[in-house]
Every structure is written in structure tokens, then in C-alpha cells.
Design an enzyme around this catalytic site. Structure first.
Site, PDB file in Angstrom:
ATOM      1  N   ASP A 122       0.541   4.511  14.180  1.00 39.82           N
ATOM      2  CA  ASP A 122       1.290   3.274  14.401  1.00 39.82           C
ATOM      3  C   ASP A 122       2.451   3.584  15.329  1.00 39.82           C
ATOM      4  O   ASP A 122       3.252   4.479  15.053  1.00 39.82           O
ATOM      5  CB  ASP A 122       1.810   2.731  13.076  1.00 39.82           C
ATOM      6  CG  ASP A 122       0.700   2.537  12.052  1.00 39.82           C
ATOM      7  OD1 ASP A 122      -0.438   2.249  12.477  1.00 39.82           O
ATOM      8  OD2 ASP A 122       0.961   2.683  10.850  1.00 39.82           O
ATOM      9  N   ASP A 178      -5.715  -6.019   2.578  1.00 40.91           N
ATOM     10  CA  ASP A 178      -4.690  -5.184   1.968  1.00 40.91           C
ATOM     11  C   ASP A 178      -4.558  -5.603   0.508  1.00 40.91           C
ATOM     12  O   ASP A 178      -4.596  -6.800   0.200  1.00 40.91           O
ATOM     13  CB  ASP A 178      -3.337  -5.388   2.654  1.00 40.91           C
ATOM     14  CG  ASP A 178      -3.336  -4.961   4.116  1.00 40.91           C
ATOM     15  OD1 ASP A 178      -4.333  -4.369   4.570  1.00 40.91           O
ATOM     16  OD2 ASP A 178      -2.336  -5.232   4.807  1.00 40.91           O
TER      17      ASP A 178
END
Length: 246
Positions: free
Chosen positions: A129, A7
Site C-alpha cells: 500500500d 472485509d
């Protein structure tokens, strides 16, 4: 398939705990150094999340991403705030192999289905998610950086996107993300059984090689590995010995 992930915020490698920007860990190695290491250890595919782009698509780190893609000899998929055709197209045009679409797929299904038709299902991953309701056991997709329940279950959304050839789903059990306490094996077993035509990529909670083995046996197509690799819990090479890339 083992898919190492990083990330990025401001070009630096970071990890957020359960998506919280206020709970950020920053790592010293550069993004390119990380990718080079993972490839040297045998990775055949990589995953990158642009957290600046996730917060504000206007701040997408396109130059950094473009450089990483050009200097990395394996395909890279990119996620983080892809909310328009232009966002997806810009990343595919600089060489992203797949773009990872999250909240937009829930909120604007008609539009995202057009992207499937135009770019091809092989170039799009739906990132779903989920929060699991403790009473009903329903698996609801979270949106807006996990802050909001969409009211749509993962099963409902997958069925809706089958008409455009949905192939890849990156599924994260939010309660496991960043915890290193193991992934939700039962979740992937259920999904693989119900949707054998979909390649599910597991994410969240992997902290040991035993977790990798358990995920391998769940029916998942692959697993994204982030924090465990950054913190040296094991190497890509060791993970591949548990789950060789096809």
C-alpha cells in the site's frame, strides 16, 4: 482478472474508509451470501480481509474463514495481520489458496522470504500500500495500518523479493482507496512496464465500469473490487463483460 472482495469484522461484512476503523460502514448481507452471489455472477477467485486479525492476530476469525472456504467453490485468498509463519500456515492449512502479506514483508524480509521458499511463491501475495510523495513522486510503502511511512519504495521491495520468485503484488494507492473516483492507472502502467514478470493486482478507487476498463488496459493482471460491488455500482457479471477472467 476480476477479484471480488469483502472485509470482515466480527463475522460481518464491512468497509473502512482509507483504513480508518472509526469510519466503518456495515452491510446487511452475510459473508457467505456475498461470496455465493459473486460466484453465481461468474467470479472465479475471491479476496477476504480479516480486519479483526489485522488489528490483533490473536483475534483472527479462523472459524468463520474456514467455513467460508469450505462452502465456496472457488479459491479464496486471505489477508489481514499475517505477521508470523504460524499465521500464514494456519490459513493455508484451512484451505486458503494464497495468503496476503503486508507490513511484515517490509519489516521482516528475511523471514518472509523463508515463507516463499517453504510455501511456494504461488501461495503468497505481497500487499504493498503506497503513498506517492508529491515532490519526488517516489512511491513509498506505508505500514502499521497506513499510519507510518516505511521509507522503502515499492520498486525497491519488488526487486528485493525477486530472488524468491515473487509472482503476485496487490498494490493500493492509499489516496484512492474507498473513494470510488477511479484507480491510479498510471501507477499500474509504470509497474507493469518495469516488472513484466510480476502479476499486479490493482486495488482502490474503482467506482464504475469505465474504471474497470481503464484498469484492464493498464497492464494490471487483475483488480480487487470491494465497495463498488457492495453499493451496487455494478455487478460482477457486468465487470466480467468488461474484463473476462482468463
Amino acid at each position: 482478472m476480476i477479484i471480488p472482495a469483502i472485509d470482515l469484522i466480527g463475522g460481518k461484512v464491512v468497509r473502512l474508509f482509507q483504513g480508518d476503523y472509526a469510519r466503518k460502514t456495515e452491510y446487511t448481507a452475510s459473508a457467505q451470501d456475498r461470496f455465493d452471489l459473486y460466484v453465481s455472477e461468474g467470479a472465479k477467485y475471491l479476496h477476504l480481509v480479516d480486519l479483526d486479525g489485522a488489528k490483533d492476530p490473536a483475534k483472527r476469525q479462523l472459524d468463520t474463514i474456514s467455513s467460508l472456504i469450505k462452502n465456496t467453490p472457488v479459491p479464496v485468498e486471505i489477508g489481514g495481520g499475517i505477521r508470523s509463519r504460524q499465521d500464514a500456515e494456519a490459513l493455508l492449512n484451512i484451505g486458503a489458496d494464497r495468503v496476503v502479506i503486508g507490513s511484515c514483508a517490509v519489516k521482516n524480509p528475511a523471514e518472509v522470504k523463508e515463507w516463499f521458499r517453504d510455501f511456494g511463491a504461488g501461495h503468497i501475495v505481497l500487499a504493498l500500500d503506497i503513498n506517492i510523495d508529491p515532490e519526488s513522486k517516489k512511491r513509498f510503502i506505508a505500514v502499521k495500518g497506513w499510519q507510518e511511512n516505511s521509507g522503502v519504495t515499492i520498486e525497491e521491495l519488488i526487486n528485493d523479493y525477486r530472488e524468491v520468485g515473487l509472482s503476485y503484488v496487490l498494490c493500493t494507492d492509499i489516496s484512492r482507496d474507498g473513494t470510488l473516483k477511479g484507480t491510479n492507472v498510471e501507477l499500474y502502467q509504470d509497474l507493469a512496464r518495469e516488472f513484466p514478470d510480476i502479476s499486479f493486482i490493482a486495488s482502490g478507487g474503482i467506482g464504475s465500469l469505465e474504471d474497470v476498463k481503464n484498469t484492464r488496459d493498464s497492464g494490471a493482471y487483475g483488480v480487487v473490487l470491494g465497495r463498488a460491488l457492495l453499493e451496487g455500482k455494478f455487478t460482477v457479471k457486468e465487470a466480467l463483460e468488461c474484463w473476462p477472467n482468463a
